[in-house]
Scaffold this motif. Structure first.
Motif, PDB file in Angstrom:
ATOM      1  N   PHE A  68       0.938  -1.289  -0.040  1.00 20.63           N
ATOM      2  CA  PHE A  68      -0.081  -0.051  -0.058  1.00 20.63           C
ATOM      3  C   PHE A  68       0.906   1.260  -0.117  1.00 20.63           C
ATOM      4  O   PHE A  68       2.085   1.165   0.231  1.00 20.63           O
ATOM      5  N   TYR A  69       0.169   2.376  -0.164  1.00 18.81           N
ATOM      6  CA  TYR A  69       1.046   3.685  -0.378  1.00 18.81           C
ATOM      7  C   TYR A  69       0.413   4.676   0.701  1.00 18.81           C
ATOM      8  O   TYR A  69      -0.848   4.965   0.735  1.00 18.81           O
ATOM      9  N   LEU A  70       1.385   5.434   1.130  1.00 14.87           N
ATOM     10  CA  LEU A  70       1.021   6.446   2.140  1.00 14.87           C
ATOM     11  C   LEU A  70       1.948   7.852   1.556  1.00 14.87           C
ATOM     12  O   LEU A  70       3.075   7.679   1.132  1.00 14.87           O
ATOM     13  N   GLU A  71       1.349   9.073   1.778  1.00 16.20           N
ATOM     14  CA  GLU A  71       2.235  10.239   1.527  1.00 16.20           C
ATOM     15  C   GLU A  71       3.190  10.386   2.485  1.00 16.20           C
ATOM     16  O   GLU A  71       2.841  10.261   3.658  1.00 16.20           O
ATOM     17  N   SER A  72       4.468  10.730   1.855  1.00 18.24           N
ATOM     18  CA  SER A  72       5.579  10.960   2.817  1.00 18.24           C
ATOM     19  C   SER A  72       5.315  12.405   3.425  1.00 18.24           C
ATOM     20  O   SER A  72       6.033  13.332   3.144  1.00 18.24           O
ATOM     21  N   GLY A  73       4.703  12.682   4.642  1.00 15.77           N
ATOM     22  CA  GLY A  73       4.253  13.896   5.316  1.00 15.77           C
ATOM     23  C   GLY A  73       3.591  13.518   6.539  1.00 15.77           C
ATOM     24  O   GLY A  73       3.635  12.435   7.142  1.00 15.77           O
ATOM     25  N   ASP A  74       3.205  14.769   7.155  1.00 19.26           N
ATOM     26  CA  ASP A  74       2.676  14.136   8.783  1.00 19.26           C
ATOM     27  C   ASP A  74       1.593  13.288   8.713  1.00 19.26           C
ATOM     28  O   ASP A  74       1.694  12.357   9.493  1.00 19.26           O
ATOM     29  N   GLU A  75       0.841  13.376   7.900  1.00 12.60           N
ATOM     30  CA  GLU A  75      -0.397  12.420   7.871  1.00 12.60           C
ATOM     31  C   GLU A  75      -0.058  11.134   7.513  1.00 12.60           C
ATOM     32  O   GLU A  75      -0.421  10.128   8.156  1.00 12.60           O
TER      33      GLU A  75
END
Length: 329
Positions: A68-75
């Motif tokens: 799966f993929y997540l944005e590389s940021g705080d969230e």
């Protein structure tokens, strides 16, 4: 924007548990790699291929993985922390989920979306054709090459083939030799439409293409439009030409050239139907035939009343050009 590509290694039995856990955290866009389903798919779909890439089998061996993929940021990092805690809970409560090892790769959004394009470059095929990825058509070297060659523009990011496989090259090279101005073409198992579109670019006046995968409708029409070909000369159908009466009626008959770049079993099944599709003096061009099935396919074609006029081979794949035995000189 950067992304995190995350993998959770589990077992076949643990896949649903991991998916459910991720879904509870709002992560629903996942990719599943599962050897058991992969092997089951291979076992129950032999008719669609004659070999399976050994590297692919090795990569799938023992693998049950959720990606799966997540944005590389705080969230994204906050969600990742929740995933790590949830995995610890799964390990404590489930003994059938394997290692539940979490690994991560990072990538730029531009890498994710576009890096695959570096693998597709313009390809000279035969004496006349130049297969051009859509984003390369304005390159000066391509424009120079097209002073002496016919362009065949494709979007390789779509579902079907691009011309790089030996079977497709064999067919395209044959089309250069046999397409006559004003001829009509039937493309069976058309995929991206590459063969029928090439035939139209080489001078055919009309082509009808068909594939059992309904994705062909959008893909082939899109590729045709990029080559300046409209529905007035090009028709794409979805369905089984051997069993679907509506498709058979829409397809019609009397084609000067019938092409099929599929696999041995499907060509054998089609061999008895080819005569009814061809016009007097018509030709049948078939490829996708791996070397250890070549004689079997040849025998089926002969039994169906076809004579093989030409045989061509490339990298262990064969292409046959046939006519009716009754029309041999």
């Amino acid at each position: 924007m950067k992304w995190m590509e995350l993998h959770i290694d589990t077992t076949h039995a643990g896949l649903e548990t991991v998916e459910t856990m991720l879904s509870a955290l709002g992560i629903d866009g996942v990719v599943i790699d599962d050897e058991e389903e992969f092997q089951d798919f291979l076992e129950n779909n032999h008719q669609y291929w004659d070999y399976v890439d050994e590297d692919l089998e090795r990569r799938m061996q023992g693998r049950s993985r959720v990606t799966f993929y997540l944005e590389s940021g705080d969230e994204g990092f906050s969600t990742l922390a929740q995933v790590r805690l949830a995995l610890e809970d799964l390990k404590a409560r489930h003994t059938d989920c394997g290692s539940l090892l979490l690994t991560m790769d990072t990538m730029e959004e531009s890498d994710w979306e576009n890096n695959w394009k570096q693998y597709y470059k313009p390809m000279e095929i035969g004496q006349r054709l130049l297969v051009v990825p859509q984003w390369e058509q304005d390159d000066p070297s391509v424009r120079k090459a097209l002073e002496t060659r016919v362009s065949l523009i494709l979007e390789p990011g779509l579902t079907f083939g691009t011309g790089s496989h030996a079977t497709t090259r064999l067919c395209l090279e044959a089309l250069e030799r046999i397409v006559q101005p004003g001829c009509t073409v039937a493309d069976l198992g058309c995929g991206s439409g590459i063969l029928s579109i090439a035939a139209l670019k080489l001078g055919a006046k009309r082509a009808v293409a068909v594939d059992i995968d309904d994705k062909c409708l959008d893909v082939a029409y899109e590729n045709a439009a990029m080559n300046g070909i409209g529905k007035d000369t090009y028709t794409v159908l979805a369905g089984d030409i051997l069993s679907d009466r509506a498709v058979q009626q829409a397809m019609g008959t009397g084609f000067d050239l019938v092409v099929a770049n599929i696999v041995a079993d499907v060509i054998i099944a089609l061999s008895g139907a080819v005569d009814g599709l061809m016009a007097p003096g018509g030709r049948f061009l078939c490829s996708g035939i791996i070397d250890d099935r070549a004689e079997e396919v040849a025998a089926a074609l002969e039994a169906a009343g076809l004579a093989i006029l030409e045989r061509h081979e490339d990298q262990g794949w064969f292409c046959f050009l046939c006519c009716r035995k009754s029309e041999l000189n």
